[in-house]
Each structure stands twice: as C-alpha cells, then as structure tokens.
Design a protein around this motif. Structure first.
Motif, PDB file in Angstrom:
ATOM      1  N   VAL B  61      32.219  -6.726  -5.251  1.00 16.69           N
ATOM      2  CA  VAL B  61      31.264  -6.891  -6.340  1.00 16.69           C
ATOM      3  C   VAL B  61      30.298  -5.705  -6.381  1.00 16.69           C
ATOM      4  O   VAL B  61      30.003  -5.166  -7.439  1.00 16.69           O
ATOM      5  CB  VAL B  61      30.506  -8.226  -6.207  1.00 16.69           C
ATOM      6  N   THR B  62      29.842  -5.252  -5.209  1.00 15.24           N
ATOM      7  CA  THR B  62      28.944  -4.096  -5.168  1.00 15.24           C
ATOM      8  C   THR B  62      29.618  -2.875  -5.805  1.00 15.24           C
ATOM      9  O   THR B  62      29.015  -2.174  -6.627  1.00 15.24           O
ATOM     10  CB  THR B  62      28.574  -3.771  -3.710  1.00 15.24           C
ATOM     11  N   ASP B  63      30.882  -2.643  -5.440  1.00 12.45           N
ATOM     12  CA  ASP B  63      31.610  -1.508  -6.022  1.00 12.45           C
ATOM     13  C   ASP B  63      31.685  -1.645  -7.541  1.00 12.45           C
ATOM     14  O   ASP B  63      31.494  -0.671  -8.275  1.00 12.45           O
ATOM     15  CB  ASP B  63      33.035  -1.444  -5.456  1.00 12.45           C
ATOM     16  N   LEU B  64      32.002  -2.872  -7.984  1.00 10.38           N
ATOM     17  CA  LEU B  64      32.124  -3.109  -9.433  1.00 10.38           C
ATOM     18  C   LEU B  64      30.814  -2.732 -10.131  1.00 10.38           C
ATOM     19  O   LEU B  64      30.819  -2.033 -11.153  1.00 10.38           O
ATOM     20  CB  LEU B  64      32.411  -4.583  -9.714  1.00 10.38           C
ATOM     21  N   VAL B  65      29.700  -3.193  -9.565  1.00  7.28           N
ATOM     22  CA  VAL B  65      28.406  -2.937 -10.187  1.00  7.28           C
ATOM     23  C   VAL B  65      28.136  -1.435 -10.238  1.00  7.28           C
ATOM     24  O   VAL B  65      27.727  -0.894 -11.267  1.00  7.28           O
ATOM     25  CB  VAL B  65      27.278  -3.663  -9.422  1.00  7.28           C
ATOM     26  N   ILE B  66      28.411  -0.754  -9.100  1.00  5.14           N
ATOM     27  CA  ILE B  66      28.105   0.679  -9.047  1.00  5.14           C
ATOM     28  C   ILE B  66      28.918   1.445 -10.077  1.00  5.14           C
ATOM     29  O   ILE B  66      28.395   2.267 -10.837  1.00  5.14           O
ATOM     30  CB  ILE B  66      28.344   1.218  -7.619  1.00  5.14           C
ATOM     31  N   ILE B  67      30.216   1.150 -10.130  1.00  9.68           N
ATOM     32  CA  ILE B  67      31.067   1.879 -11.086  1.00  9.68           C
ATOM     33  C   ILE B  67      30.635   1.588 -12.522  1.00  9.68           C
ATOM     34  O   ILE B  67      30.475   2.497 -13.346  1.00  9.68           O
ATOM     35  CB  ILE B  67      32.552   1.532 -10.855  1.00  9.68           C
ATOM     36  N   SER B  68      30.408   0.306 -12.835  1.00  8.78           N
ATOM     37  CA  SER B  68      29.995  -0.040 -14.201  1.00  8.78           C
ATOM     38  C   SER B  68      28.702   0.671 -14.563  1.00  8.78           C
ATOM     39  O   SER B  68      28.549   1.182 -15.674  1.00  8.78           O
ATOM     40  CB  SER B  68      29.789  -1.552 -14.323  1.00  8.78           C
ATOM     41  N   LEU B  69      27.765   0.715 -13.600  1.00 11.25           N
ATOM     42  CA  LEU B  69      26.480   1.370 -13.865  1.00 11.25           C
ATOM     43  C   LEU B  69      26.648   2.859 -14.101  1.00 11.25           C
ATOM     44  O   LEU B  69      26.058   3.426 -15.024  1.00 11.25           O
ATOM     45  CB  LEU B  69      25.528   1.156 -12.683  1.00 11.25           C
ATOM     46  N   LYS B  70      27.469   3.501 -13.243  1.00 11.27           N
ATOM     47  CA  LYS B  70      27.680   4.944 -13.389  1.00 11.27           C
ATOM     48  C   LYS B  70      28.240   5.254 -14.773  1.00 11.27           C
ATOM     49  O   LYS B  70      27.751   6.127 -15.483  1.00 11.27           O
ATOM     50  CB  LYS B  70      28.661   5.447 -12.312  1.00 11.27           C
ATOM     51  N   VAL B  71      29.283   4.499 -15.142  1.00 13.06           N
ATOM     52  CA  VAL B  71      29.928   4.744 -16.442  1.00 13.06           C
ATOM     53  C   VAL B  71      28.915   4.553 -17.569  1.00 13.06           C
ATOM     54  O   VAL B  71      28.722   5.437 -18.414  1.00 13.06           O
ATOM     55  CB  VAL B  71      31.138   3.808 -16.640  1.00 13.06           C
ATOM     56  N   ALA B  72      28.225   3.409 -17.543  1.00 19.66           N
ATOM     57  CA  ALA B  72      27.328   3.089 -18.658  1.00 19.66           C
ATOM     58  C   ALA B  72      26.191   4.113 -18.767  1.00 19.66           C
ATOM     59  O   ALA B  72      25.824   4.525 -19.865  1.00 19.66           O
ATOM     60  CB  ALA B  72      26.768   1.687 -18.495  1.00 19.66           C
ATOM     61  N   LEU B 216      37.614  -0.086 -10.839  1.00 19.54           N
ATOM     62  CA  LEU B 216      37.450  -1.276 -11.682  1.00 19.54           C
ATOM     63  C   LEU B 216      36.005  -1.409 -12.141  1.00 19.54           C
ATOM     64  O   LEU B 216      35.080  -1.226 -11.357  1.00 19.54           O
ATOM     65  CB  LEU B 216      37.819  -2.541 -10.895  1.00 19.54           C
ATOM     66  N   THR B 217      35.812  -1.742 -13.434  1.00 19.72           N
ATOM     67  CA  THR B 217      34.470  -2.117 -13.888  1.00 19.72           C
ATOM     68  C   THR B 217      34.378  -3.637 -13.841  1.00 19.72           C
ATOM     69  O   THR B 217      35.398  -4.322 -13.675  1.00 19.72           O
ATOM     70  CB  THR B 217      34.198  -1.648 -15.326  1.00 19.72           C
ATOM     71  N   MET B 218      33.187  -4.162 -14.019  1.00 19.56           N
ATOM     72  CA  MET B 218      33.025  -5.614 -13.935  1.00 19.56           C
ATOM     73  C   MET B 218      33.884  -6.367 -14.951  1.00 19.56           C
ATOM     74  O   MET B 218      34.609  -7.308 -14.594  1.00 19.56           O
ATOM     75  CB  MET B 218      31.559  -5.996 -14.111  1.00 19.56           C
ATOM     76  N   PRO B 219      33.836  -6.025 -16.235  1.00 21.11           N
ATOM     77  CA  PRO B 219      34.646  -6.780 -17.205  1.00 21.11           C
ATOM     78  C   PRO B 219      36.134  -6.721 -16.885  1.00 21.11           C
ATOM     79  O   PRO B 219      36.845  -7.706 -17.085  1.00 21.11           O
ATOM     80  CB  PRO B 219      34.342  -6.079 -18.538  1.00 21.11           C
ATOM     81  N   GLU B 220      36.581  -5.580 -16.352  1.00 17.55           N
ATOM     82  CA  GLU B 220      37.995  -5.442 -16.009  1.00 17.55           C
ATOM     83  C   GLU B 220      38.396  -6.396 -14.888  1.00 17.55           C
ATOM     84  O   GLU B 220      39.416  -7.072 -14.950  1.00 17.55           O
ATOM     85  CB  GLU B 220      38.202  -4.025 -15.473  1.00 17.55           C
ATOM     86  N   TRP B 221      37.584  -6.411 -13.858  1.00 17.12           N
ATOM     87  CA  TRP B 221      37.856  -7.287 -12.704  1.00 17.12           C
ATOM     88  C   TRP B 221      37.891  -8.745 -13.169  1.00 17.12           C
ATOM     89  O   TRP B 221      38.771  -9.508 -12.805  1.00 17.12           O
ATOM     90  CB  TRP B 221      36.756  -7.083 -11.657  1.00 17.12           C
ATOM     91  N   LEU B 222      36.930  -9.078 -14.035  1.00 18.11           N
ATOM     92  CA  LEU B 222      36.869 -10.441 -14.552  1.00 18.11           C
ATOM     93  C   LEU B 222      38.146 -10.794 -15.291  1.00 18.11           C
ATOM     94  O   LEU B 222      38.736 -11.860 -15.089  1.00 18.11           O
ATOM     95  CB  LEU B 222      35.677 -10.586 -15.502  1.00 18.11           C
TER      96      LEU B 222
END
Lengths: 360, 267, 285
Positions: B61-72, B216-222
């Motif tokens: 989950v931490t990785d997901l958040v970091i990647i999503s944040l970086k991209v956004a 993976l971003t959060m929506p993708e993982w979901l």
C-alpha cells in the motif's frame, strides 16, 4: 365611448416585501394607442408582464372584454408582445419567424407562407427576405420582422416593451412614425411602454405617466404637456420652469423679485383658496418665456443671461433670475435674444401660457 | 412562463436524488472498509478499523501511494504549464488555425482511454521504452493537458484583451505584459486546472492500467483485486484514495478562502 | 503588434501540439500500421496482409462491436432523458442549488471510476447494502441485481452522468429567456416550446453531451467487467485481450482501428457542427 377592451381593476403586485404595482386601475379603449411612460424602476415592465400574462398579479382583476384573464397564462391569451430584445428565433429564417404563431395553430404551409409574404409587404420588407437568416438583418429590419410576427398572431391587443430603445436616433424616429401609421392601418389596440417621453408623444393617443407603481396622470400628450397634475409629471415632460407660491391668510407670497399683475395675483389666490391649499406651483414651459416686457406680461422678473446652448432649430438660454434661481428659456432661431451671455435682461410671460398645480 | 411552486419542489427533490445516486456507492465502500468480517454482508455485524491498520502497515500500500503521488504531482505541474500556453492559443489570440487547434485539443478527451492506453503501450514498445510509472505520466498528460487547456481557456475568454493593449500602450514590453497582466489574470484558472489535473491523475485507471508496466498505482491495484483475487483491503484502500482526493479539495478551498481573507484584510 | 500576437499564438500552441503529435497521433499511426501486419507479428516491417480485418468478420468480434454500440446507444438515450430536467433546472431555475449540485458532481468525478463501480457492486449484490438491509428489515431478499445487460447500462449511465449533464446545462443556458417567453406569448404550448425553441437552441450542448457520452461509453471497459461479469463481451474487452493474453498486436490494432473509425466519424461529424467559442462563453464581438 365604446366599452374598454382591457380593464385593470385594483391591480397589485408584490415581490417579497417590495410593492412594484400599488393598486392600479386602467381602462384601455378599443383601437387606441396607449403609451405607459415612466423612469426605470417605476413598475412599467412589471405591469406589462401582468397584462401579457407572464406574471400573475398579487391581487386585482384583469378583464378582456367580458372575460376575466388574470389567471390565464400568456399562451392562452389572445394578446401578444413585441419584446425589448425582440426575441426573434435565431435558428429560424425571417419567414419562419413570422409564420411561427400560425404554425403553432396548425395552419397549412401554403396559407401561412402567403400570410408571411403579405406581412412582409405590409412592413415594407422585400419578399426575398422570407428565406433570410435573422443575423443577416439590420436592426431596423429585425424590428419589422418582430412586428410582422406579432401581427401574424393577429392579437386583440399588441403590447410593446420598449422595442426601439436599442436603435440609433434617426432610425428610431423613422420607426416611431411607421408604427403610428401601422396603428392607423391595422386599427388594432396598441399598448406601448417606454422611458422616452419623446417616443410617447409622437405616437400615442393617450399617455399614462407612471411613478413608483402608480399612475400620476393619464391623458393625451398635449394635455399632459400643458396641464401636468404634479411637479413630477411637469418635469418628466421635458424642460420646465416651476415657480412655487405660498398663501397665508389672504397674502400670496411669490418667490424672489418676481412681479405679478393684479389680476394674476387674485386668480392664483382664488384658485388656491378654492382648493383649500396653502401652496401651489406655476408651470411655465421655456418656449413661453419672452425676453423683454411683452403685452401680456402677467409675470415679469429681471435677470442675467448665463449661458446659451445650440439645440438646432432652437436656442436654449439659462438665465439667473433675481431670487428665482435658474430660468430656462427656448427660442426659435428667428426670435433669438440679441445679446450675449452676461447681459442683463427682463423676462416675462402670460398667465394664459401657464398652468397652476395646486398643493405640494 | 415561470415554473410553478410544485414543479420547483419536484425538481429540487430530483436534484437531491441525483446527488444520492452519485454518492450511494461510496457510502457502501465506506461501510465495507470498517466491517470486521473478511467477506462483507449487510447489515454489518461488527465494526473495526483493523483493515486500516493493516493497510498502513502494508509495504504494498505504501508503494502504491508513493507511485500514485509521484505521477499525480508531476502531471499536475507539467499540465499546468502546457494548459496555460494552450489556453492562450485556444482563446486569447486570433490566429489562422485557431478553430482547427480547438478541435484537435478536444480529440484526446473524446477518445476512449483504454484504447489510448493500449496504443501508447504499443508505441512505447516500438520505441524500445520499457513502461514504468514515468511512461504513465506521459499517458496521463495526453488526456489531462487538453482538460487543463479548456479550464484555463474559460478564464481567458472572460478577460478583456484591452487590458493587454492598455499595458502595451503605456510602453510595457511583451515579457512585462506577460508577467504583469496575462499571468496574474489567468492565475485562478491555472490553479483550478492544477487541482483538476492532480485529482484526475490520482483517480485515473484506464490509462495507468496499460502504461505503468510493473509499477502499480492505487486505482490499478484496486482493479486487479476486484477482477481476481479479492482482498478485504480493497474497500479500505479505496477509501484511502478517496480521502486523499477529499483532503486535496478541502485544502484547496481552505487556501483559496484564506487568500481571499488576506487580500481583504490588506484593503 | 498583430503580427507579434500571432507569433505568440503559434509559440503558445506549440508545446501541447508537440505532446499530442508524439504521444497521440504517432501511437495511433502505429496502431494503424500494425493493423495491416500479418497475425501475431511484432514487427512493423512485415509484408502487409490485412488478415486481421478479415478476422474481424469471421470470428465473433462483430457481436462485441454490436454490444458496444447497443450499450453506448441505450445509455446515451437514458442519460439524455435523465439529465435534461436536471440540467434545465440547473440552468434556469435553481440558484444556489446549481452550485451545490455542480460541486457534488465534479467531486464525484475525482473518485476513480472503478472504486465507484465497486461501490455499486457492494450496494447491489446479494447481501449488499440494498438487498442485505431489505432482507434484514422485511425478511424478503432477492437474488442481487448484478451480472446482466441492464446493470451494465446502469453502470454506464452512472459513470458518464456528468459528461451529459454539464454540456446540456451549458446548452440550455444559451437559450435566451425572452425567446422562450415570446414563443409562449405567441400561443405555443409547453411541448411546442420544447420542440420548436428549446431543443433546437440547446442543440450545441445536446450534440456535445450525447457525443461525449456515446463515444466514451462505446470505448468503456470497466462497467461490463465489474458489474456485468461475463454476461456480454464488449469491443474494448476484445481489444485488451488481443493485446495482452492473445499477444496478437495486429488483431488488437485492427479492432482498435474499427472502434476509432466509428468514434472518429461520429466525433468529427459532431464537433465540426459546433462553435466552440460560443459554448465556452466567449462574448460575441
């Protein structure tokens, strides 16, 4: 006098706590051209919306001949209106706009096309305009299209909500006259609202002056101009000189150093006494004030010319009169004052050219 | 022809229903996220925050958040710049190809995102680029910078071009006009465009799906977990994603409000 | 000065145009080229054979296309009917409430669409929010409402609701109040005003809203997968499968081209009919 075509009985209209229309009653005569004039905010637009059916009065009744119509919506009333914005349908051609009310009633294509062409001719637009787009028409042409559309509806009463206000001066003058001619030609009842008195005077049989939700005076133009019932009407009808008088016991006090002839003094005090009023206002239009002491100089006062303004056919003078303040005078070019600003002069006018407003 | 009172009431009720319709599913997700049970059934028998604790402890989950944040974040900054200049060409200047430009800008918005994502995947492959979260930034930009352009263009439409002319008349250079007139006037549009791009990038899934490669971003993982291999963390991570969006929105409104207060206080 | 403005215009347009050229136009061109490559080719330089296109007609892909279009069409029609009254009220009747609805709708857009669809899954499934509570309080449940065609349409309507609502609202706001009033005044009924005045004058908004909804719904993937289970396969599904599990890029490209062509025809046709300046509120000079 025939029965009125439209009767307003004790109409009131409130918006929340604001009283836009305060107890108005009015009889509109069949075939007349009635103009309702008032400054903005006087309630004239509200009133016309009630008459057309776009709003319902808070109380009171509206009768069209023998039918009570104040609860009928606009599309059920046999009247129609030419809007200030004209409200032409931009997605329809000139012809389709004119045919719209007929199409709504399910009139045959051939018949309504014929009617549209007749109306184009009546309004002096070429027949080729039938297929033209609205945005290709000039301001004056659009006016005529809007009129034609309203006439195609064949209304009992045709209402106008300041349709000429957006046009330039010359075109407005032309259309005013055309409208008057059209009124005579069609014989329909026209009810017109405007804030421009000039417009009202040129066209109307009767003018109703409106102020803060009530009518001040309803009369023909000439009558309103020369016999206004209040200072408001007098001032609204154009340049005017208002001279206040007071009466205490038997003594009439006149303002400043104005000189009154004997007969006039007794005339004014008599009228005021008869009405049991303590004061009154003499109304005199600028064109009736003469330079010098004429033969019927019922009123006279000394003054000094401050300024002259060119009005074209006439010249307007501002005269500082002793103790009266500014007096406005207008003269035709042929009767020009032979002096220049700064000169002393004597002003005079006759009682027969004046009108006395009794009371405040 | 004014609508009657009853018509207004009906329409008002309809509006409320529409809002409920939009938010009902989120209500279900939020309930699910605090249900103790591994497999959810309503009515919920026991509530617990254990899935939130699990999510915070999870490295995934931490990785997901970091990647999503970086991209956004990167998408936001770049799309603000692209959108600002795009909007000038879109709305401000009359140039020969303006109408064509307007239509070209709209095309990516009208384009199905899944197909766009796949097309970009093939394109990166042909270029020999291995997809990571960096390529996802580019795919987001293709969709989001036209949107920021539109948002800033709306602002540009409403501004009076005589302001720039007046500045030029007083002898300001092109650069000065840009800095002193154009930029400050368009700033509110640029900022709301930035807000939009962050939120849209944060929540985007069809583009990320094909262009993030192994990341993976959060929506993708979901999505992956929803399609196969359900995890009780799904509602929780979903709620986390929603919370970040909400926080950003509330924060933006608070800052906007604060700025307005400060400006008023100065006057 | 005018020349200077023009130069600035070209310079301003350049960055985003370059982005779109390299990462929007070029990928589509590559898809176009792959679509004529032989089956399962991973090279762009093989001998073109158009085999993928003939495959479309042989295998069940036309059925997927059919479903994509049917779903998109039905959801667009439903969206129009659902959104018109609300858009109308927002443009003409509500005051403050318009702002509240607008904010609510925009904020919902920021939540990932798969989370929202997942929420419907939890709401509509057996034992979900609706069925679970209903059974708890009345004793009578039902077999969940998921995994059928109507529910996919429902999902599409839900996800693309804002894309119909806002353009419609914009279009309706463009109808001058006087024009409606004049039509009423000339004797038109409510229905006639709608048909003769409101629908034609709101046409730009209607065109944009229906196009947007149709095009996005035709290329949608998540609704049929999440809510519809495997009830129907839509074209976007086939495209994904061809590119990923199938490892058949030419086939996936050909299917993409099919979808792109349909969408492009509709979109170009629609967009060319609409004046963007007017819709976005540029004042007429």
């Amino acid at each position: 006098m025939s029965d009125p075509i439209l009767q307003l009985k004790n109409i009131r209209k409130n918006f929340d706590t604001f009283e836009a229309i305060k107890d108005i009653s009015l009889d509109i005569r069949e075939g007349e051209f009635l103009t309702i004039v008032g400054p903005s905010g006087s309630g004239k637009t509200t009133l016309i919306r009630l008459m057309v059916g776009m709003d319902e009065p808070s109380s009171g009744e509206i009768w069209l001949r023998d039918e009570r119509i104040d609860k009928l919506p606009a599309n059920k009333r046999p009247t129609c209106m030419v809007f200030q914005s004209l409200a032409l349908f931009p997605h329809r051609s000139v012809g389709e706009n004119i045919e719209f009310p007929l199409k709504i009633r399910g009139v045959d294509l051939q018949v309504r096309r014929q009617k549209a062409l007749e109306l184009l001719e009546l309004l002096r637009l070429p027949q080729s305009y039938h297929g033209k787009r609205i945005h290709e028409c000039s301001g004056g042409e659009r006016q005529r299209v809007a009129l034609a559309r309203a006439l195609a509806f064949d209304p009992e009463i045709l209402f106008f909500d300041e349709p000429l206000s957006a046009l330039d001066y010359r075109l407005r003058k032309t259309l005013e006259k055309e409208l008057k001619a059209l009124h005579e030609k069609t014989g329909k009842t026209f009810v017109y609202i405007t804030h421009s008195l000039e417009e009202a005077m040129v066209m109307s049989d009767r003018i109703a002056i409106m102020k803060a939700g009530v009518f001040e005076q309803i009369d023909p133009a000439r009558e309103i101009y020369s016999r206004p019932v209040s200072r408001f009407v007098a001032e609204f009808m154009g340049e005017v000189n208002l001279i206040p008088f007071k009466i205490a016991g038997k003594v009439l006090t006149s303002p400043g150093e104005i000189m009154l002839s004997k007969s006039v003094t007794s005339d004014i005090s008599g009228q005021l006494k008869k009405a049991n009023a303590s004061c009154g206002t003499i109304v005199v239009r600028p064109e009736f004030v003469a330079f010098g002491k004429g033969q019927a100089a019922d009123f006279s006062v000394e003054g000094r010319v401050l300024q002259d303004y060119e009005l074209g056919s006439r010249i307007q003078y501002e005269v500082e009169a002793a103790g009266l303040g500014l007096v406005t005078i207008e003269k035709l070019r042929m009767d020009m004052f032979d002096g220049k600003p700064g000169d002393q002069c004597t002003l005079s006018w006759a009682m027969s050219d004046c009108h006395l407003i009794v009371g405040e | 022809m004014k609508p009657s009172y009853s018509t207004k009431i009906v329409l008002f009720a309809y509006g409320i229903l529409a809002i409920i319709f939009l938010y009902l599913p989120l209500l279900s997700v939020s309930f699910a996220s605090i249900s103790r049970a591994r497999y959810l059934t309503f009515p919920i028998k026991a509530y617990s925050f254990k899935w939130y604790t699990k999510a915070f402890e999870s490295d995934t989950v931490t990785d997901l958040v970091i990647i999503s944040l970086k991209v956004a974040s990167i998408v936001t900054i770049v799309s603000m710049v692209l959108g600002f200049f795009g909007a000038l060409a879109f709305a401000r200047y009359n140039w020969r190809f303006r109408h064509l430009f307007q239509k070209v800008i709209l095309l990516p918005i009208f384009f199905p995102q899944a197909v766009l994502g796949l097309a970009l995947l093939i394109w990166f492959n042909s270029l020999g680029v291995i997809p990571t979260w960096k390529t996802a930034i580019i795919s987001h930009l293709v969709w989001i910078s036209p949107i920021t352009t539109l948002i800033i263009a709306i602002r540009a439409y409403s501004f009076d071009s005589s302001l720039e002319e007046a500045a030029r008349d007083m002898g300001a250079s092109t650069f000065t006009i840009f800095r002193e007139v154009t930029l400050p006037l368009l700033m509110p549009g640029v900022i709301s465009a930035g807000l939009f791009s962050f939120l849209l990038s944060w929540g985007n899934f069809p583009l990320s799906l094909f262009t993030t490669g192994a990341d993976l971003t959060m929506p993708e993982w979901l999505y992956a977990k929803m399609i196969s291999g359900y995890s009780p963390l799904v509602p929780t991570v979903g709620m986390l994603s929603i919370s970040v969006s909400l926080f950003v929105i509330v924060f933006a409104f608070a800052v906007a409000h604060l700025v307005r207060m400060i400006k008023q206080a100065r006057i | 000065m005018d020349r200077l403005n023009k130069r600035i215009a070209y310079l301003s347009a350049a960055p985003i145009l370059i982005l779109l050229l390299v990462f929007f136009v070029a990928p589509l061109l590559v898809i176009g080229i792959y679509s004529i490559m032989p089956q399962k080719s991973f090279s762009l330089l093989a001998m073109p054979d158009f085999s993928s296109y003939s495959l479309i007609f042989v295998e069940g892909y036309l059925k997927s296309l059919f479903w994509s279009l049917v779903l998109a069409f039905s959801s667009t029609v439903i969206l129009f009917l659902l959104c018109w009254p609300l858009a109308y009220a927002m443009a003409k009747i509500f005051n403050r409430f318009t702002l509240i609805i607008t904010i609510a709708v925009v904020v919902s857009l920021f939540v990932s669409e798969n989370i929202r669809l997942f929420g419907w899954l939890l709401t509509l499934m057996k034992g979900g929010l609706i069925e679970g509570l209903l059974r708890h309080y009345t004793g009578n449940g039902f077999e969940g409402a998921l995994y059928n065609v109507p529910i996919i349409i429902f999902g599409l309507v839900y996800v693309y609701f804002p894309f119909m609502l806002f353009p419609l609202m914009q279009g309706i706001a463009m109808i001058a109040e006087d024009t409606r009033q004049a039509a009423f005044d000339l004797g038109a009924t409510r229905w006639q005003v709608l048909r003769e005045i409101e629908l034609p004058l709101a046409a730009p908004g209607i065109v944009v809203g229906t196009l947007l909804s149709f095009v996005l719904a035709a290329g949608a993937l998540a609704e049929s997968k999440l809510l519809g289970g495997q009830t129907v396969i839509v074209l976007a599904d086939d495209i994904e499968t061809a590119f990923t599990y199938g490892q058949n890029w030419p086939l996936g490209s050909a299917l993409s081209m099919l979808l792109i062509m349909i969408i492009a025809t509709i979109a170009v046709f629609g967009i060319s009919r609409v004046d963007i300046d007017t819709i976005m509120g540029r004042k007429r000079s």
